[in-house]
Write a protein that holds these residues in place. Sequence first.
Motif: not given
Length: 405
Positions: A155, A167, A169, A184, A186, A214, A387, A391
């Motif tokens: 990531t 990807c 989401i 959310y 991913l 995250i 990523a 994201f």
Amino acid sequence: MEGVSSNRNMSYSRWSYDSTLDDEGSNLRQQKLDRQRALLEQKQKKKRQEPLMVQSNVDGRSRARRTKQCEEQAPLVESYLSSNRSTIYHGISSSMNFDEEEDDEDEVSSSSSQLNSNTRPGSATSKKSCKEAASASTPPVSDPAIDVDDLEEFTLRPAPQGITVKCRITRDKKGMDRGMYPTYYLHLEREDGKKVFLLAGRKRKKSKTSNYLISIDPTDLSRGGESFIGKLRSNLMGTKFTVYDSGQNPGKTTSSLEATNLRQELAAVCYETNVLGFKGPRKMSVIIPGMNMDHVRVAICPRNDHESLLARWQNKSTESVIELHNKTPVWNDDTQSYVLNFHGRVTQASVKNFQIIHDNDPDYIVMQFGRVAEDVFTMDYNYPMCALQAFAIALSSFDSKLACE
């Protein structure tokens, strides 16, 4: 015989009368259905005409389907760089020398980009901290599959040069408070149709500004958890965002050991304020660290606000950073809306749909994001983005920004 004939005529006339009633009922039902369909189409057309919405370019997508090409050839990043420069500073034009791409954008297939074995550059690497660089393995030349065995490393690792990482989401609003604080998720979309979890993000409660945590664990979104990998934080207006990794806050470090693992700023996102109220697509700028000669991300570890990505950008001190912008949508007179060519990856109009580019190479899509269902969005990114950066940028788009609308 005369009586029989009369009865027969009566039965014929009754049949004809009943048939007429059935026909009239069917006509009424059909007219009602037609009216409902017309109202629905009118409502959808009105929604499509909303100037804030950005739609996928249907014409471009249909032409792409008609082509027989099976590869989407993004401009290549040359594997050779000037040996007399240790760090590449001034944007993509100098840090990433792209080959000329002659194919028209609309003529490109919506399948994933794959490069010939003799032209694919090696994978780039990322840095976990300011002093340690996590080396990234170069994927096999014959296999374009993306290795996600080490989720944390993946990531943070920039996308392999020349390969678009596709990807999806999903937004989960279910639960007591998820209407206000949705989660959310991913996922990586593989060529075989399987989806691989990458990241989860959620807005923190009781925070003065928008603050998203995250994690690489979909069940652990706590700040102190071992799976915490980064966060997205906004200013008070909700117009400027900064993306951090999991390093230490310089303002809260208490020991020299913590100081060796200061947090990196991975990206900054600025949405142009709309104080006059003019309607139109959002305008956004994205600032990310540049890449050095070895395709390693330059570590931006500010100890104060004056050294941050946002401060560098506002002061026009753009050394060691790359400045990107969202691609300006084109107005379509037929649909009375703004359109972008997402190559079939975006199917619904939304103010959140966007593509990120460098001004010097508008055909190279560094990242794109758009709606495909009520709570489903596609997110694709290319080198030099990773990523986590992509994201977090997408999460900033979900956040409410009244000053930008």
